[in-house]
Design a protein around this motif. Structure first.
Motif, mmCIF file in Angstrom:
data_model
loop_
_atom_site.group_PDB
_atom_site.id
_atom_site.type_symbol
_atom_site.label_atom_id
_atom_site.label_comp_id
_atom_site.label_asym_id
_atom_site.label_seq_id
_atom_site.Cartn_x
_atom_site.Cartn_y
_atom_site.Cartn_z
ATOM 1 N N SER A 28 0.862 -1.173 0.000
ATOM 2 C CA SER A 28 0.000 0.000 0.000
ATOM 3 C C SER A 28 0.901 1.226 0.000
ATOM 4 O O SER A 28 2.088 1.130 0.341
ATOM 5 N N PHE A 29 0.342 2.374 -0.369
ATOM 6 C CA PHE A 29 1.140 3.589 -0.496
ATOM 7 C C PHE A 29 0.459 4.727 0.242
ATOM 8 O O PHE A 29 -0.756 4.920 0.141
ATOM 9 N N TRP A 30 1.255 5.477 0.982
ATOM 10 C CA TRP A 30 0.779 6.655 1.705
ATOM 11 C C TRP A 30 1.440 7.878 1.084
ATOM 12 O O TRP A 30 2.661 7.989 1.086
ATOM 13 N N ILE A 31 0.626 8.765 0.526
ATOM 14 C CA ILE A 31 1.134 9.858 -0.305
ATOM 15 C C ILE A 31 0.604 11.196 0.204
ATOM 16 O O ILE A 31 -0.584 11.339 0.507
ATOM 17 N N THR A 43 -3.164 10.830 1.485
ATOM 18 C CA THR A 43 -4.085 9.877 0.877
ATOM 19 C C THR A 43 -3.427 8.509 0.851
ATOM 20 O O THR A 43 -2.196 8.396 0.868
ATOM 21 N N THR A 44 -4.232 7.475 0.821
ATOM 22 C CA THR A 44 -3.743 6.106 0.747
ATOM 23 C C THR A 44 -4.121 5.508 -0.596
ATOM 24 O O THR A 44 -5.287 5.566 -1.003
ATOM 25 N N LEU A 45 -3.148 4.955 -1.281
ATOM 26 C CA LEU A 45 -3.372 4.290 -2.569
ATOM 27 C C LEU A 45 -3.124 2.808 -2.372
ATOM 28 O O LEU A 45 -2.035 2.403 -1.950
ATOM 29 N N ASN A 46 -4.136 1.999 -2.655
ATOM 30 C CA ASN A 46 -4.037 0.550 -2.488
ATOM 31 C C ASN A 46 -4.083 -0.144 -3.843
ATOM 32 O O ASN A 46 -4.577 0.409 -4.830
ATOM 33 N N LEU A 47 -3.584 -1.370 -3.865
ATOM 34 C CA LEU A 47 -3.723 -2.181 -5.063
ATOM 35 C C LEU A 47 -5.194 -2.456 -5.317
ATOM 36 O O LEU A 47 -5.965 -2.683 -4.384
ATOM 37 N N SER A 48 -5.591 -2.442 -6.583
ATOM 38 C CA SER A 48 -6.962 -2.762 -6.952
ATOM 39 C C SER A 48 -7.078 -4.260 -7.220
ATOM 40 O O SER A 48 -6.104 -5.004 -7.146
ATOM 41 N N SER A 49 -8.295 -4.699 -7.511
ATOM 42 C CA SER A 49 -8.511 -6.131 -7.763
ATOM 43 C C SER A 49 -7.984 -6.558 -9.124
ATOM 44 O O SER A 49 -7.766 -7.740 -9.370
ATOM 45 N N ASN A 50 -7.788 -5.595 -10.024
ATOM 46 C CA ASN A 50 -7.288 -5.906 -11.357
ATOM 47 C C ASN A 50 -5.857 -5.401 -11.500
ATOM 48 O O ASN A 50 -5.624 -4.198 -11.553
ATOM 49 N N VAL A 51 -4.916 -6.322 -11.537
ATOM 50 C CA VAL A 51 -3.505 -5.979 -11.635
ATOM 51 C C VAL A 51 -2.908 -6.691 -12.844
ATOM 52 O O VAL A 51 -3.120 -7.886 -13.036
ATOM 53 N N THR A 52 -2.184 -5.951 -13.661
ATOM 54 C CA THR A 52 -1.477 -6.547 -14.790
ATOM 55 C C THR A 52 0.029 -6.498 -14.524
ATOM 56 O O THR A 52 0.485 -5.771 -13.651
ATOM 57 N N HIS A 53 0.779 -7.294 -15.273
ATOM 58 C CA HIS A 53 2.236 -7.296 -15.092
ATOM 59 C C HIS A 53 2.947 -7.184 -16.435
ATOM 60 O O HIS A 53 3.897 -7.904 -16.735
ATOM 61 N N GLN A 146 6.039 3.736 1.054
ATOM 62 C CA GLN A 146 5.611 2.465 0.495
ATOM 63 C C GLN A 146 5.629 1.421 1.607
ATOM 64 O O GLN A 146 6.609 1.291 2.328
ATOM 65 N N ILE A 147 4.534 0.678 1.738
ATOM 66 C CA ILE A 147 4.364 -0.279 2.825
ATOM 67 C C ILE A 147 4.196 -1.677 2.215
ATOM 68 O O ILE A 147 3.348 -1.880 1.346
ATOM 69 N N PHE A 148 4.998 -2.627 2.696
ATOM 70 C CA PHE A 148 4.972 -3.991 2.165
ATOM 71 C C PHE A 148 4.796 -4.981 3.309
ATOM 72 O O PHE A 148 5.342 -4.786 4.393
ATOM 73 N N TRP A 149 4.089 -6.063 3.070
ATOM 74 C CA TRP A 149 4.010 -7.151 4.039
ATOM 75 C C TRP A 149 3.617 -8.451 3.327
ATOM 76 O O TRP A 149 3.143 -8.440 2.198
ATOM 77 N N ASN A 150 3.877 -9.570 4.000
ATOM 78 C CA ASN A 150 3.606 -10.898 3.434
ATOM 79 C C ASN A 150 4.234 -11.042 2.048
ATOM 80 O O ASN A 150 3.566 -11.401 1.070
ATOM 81 N N VAL A 151 5.533 -10.774 1.983
ATOM 82 C CA VAL A 151 6.263 -10.797 0.709
ATOM 83 C C VAL A 151 6.903 -12.168 0.503
ATOM 84 O O VAL A 151 7.565 -12.710 1.390
#
Length: 274
Positions: A28-31, A43-53, A146-151
């Protein structure tokens, strides 16, 4: 405060259809951004349900591997991996957020994509080992946290087989179980497969939280002081009470001319921002 996010899982394959890079993580991202009234908002920006790579690269002895994901309204994140004869590690993380996304950045003064590049803090991992870190990790650069967990990640996968040998991050103990993220939401992969959140057991809180003393400095001067006891009441199927322990809580943040930000991160991976 507590934020929701989606898990993303990417399994990249080479020309022979063999797995060359695997990753599953939550972030997640804190901006902080400027509004048209010249105020600054968080504001907080989170990953959405639709992610491409799109644009991800397997890598080789002479080329870095690249894990790149795109999500939401024009947001993207990537990390490149380099390797030696014996190890691999993350190199640089590139995050681009789009302030044209009015749902996340209402009334933003500057419109368009903004890119932040930060050095990855990942330590070298032996080749044919998979890196695992359940604990929360924070990377700060300018106005972005930038916040990361369960990597879980393995670059330069050998023989197309994801390794069962784990290299754990320093924040995880060898016997630790996966930590509970700040909020467990529905979990999806890059292919939008929904997984059930893992069951959690709430720790029994004390009746009243202990009072903590937190401070921030700007140069040699103290710019923010807070004396506060904090208990969080999270609305779930069953109410979850969490006391913030001052003895294990680290204060961080920034002081500006018109705004100040205080971040509290405790040993239970709870991130709170004021």
């Amino acid at each position: 405060g507590f934020f929701q996010s989606y898990a993303v899982e990417v399994e990249l394959k080479d020309a022979s259809n063999a797995t060359c890079l695997y990753a599953k993580w939550m972030m997640s991202f804190w901006i902080t951004y400027e509004t048209n009234s010249s105020d600054y908002k968080n504001t907080t920006l989170n990953l959405s349900s639709n992610v491409t790579h799109n644009g991800s690269v397997c890598g080789s002895d002479t080329q870095a591997a690249l894990l790149a994901v795109q999500f939401g309204e024009g947001h993207s994140w990537s990390v490149n991996f380099t390797k030696t004869n014996e190890t691999y590690q993350g190199d640089f993380i590139t995050f681009t957020y789009n302030t044209n996304d009015a749902a996340v950045f209402p009334d933003a003064k500057i419109k368009g994509p903004v890119t932040v590049v930060v050095k990855d803090t990942m330590h070298p991992v032996e080749l044919n080992n998979i890196f695992v870190c359940h604990s929360t990790d924070l990377l700060e650069a300018g106005n972005v946290t930038q916040i990361f967990w369960n990597v879980t990640v393995q670059a330069f996968v050998q023989n197309g087989t994801i390794s069962k040998k784990e290299s754990r991050c320093r924040a995880d103990t060898p016997t630790s179980a996966p930590t509970v993220p700040p909020t467990t939401a529905n979990v999806t992969t890059a292919s939008a497969t929904t997984l059930s959140p893992a069951p959690t057991t709430a720790p029994k809180p004390v009746e009243n939280p202990d009072t903590g003393n937190y401070s921030l400095k700007s140069g040699n001067k103290t710019c923010l002081l807070a004396t506060v006891g904090l208990q969080l009441n999270v609305s779930r199927d069953k109410p979850l009470l969490i006391n913030i322990n001052p003895k294990t809580t680290v204060a961080d943040g920034t002081c500006g001319n018109t705004t100040a930000t205080l971040k509290l991160n405790d040993g239970n991976s709870t991130l709170i921002g004021f």
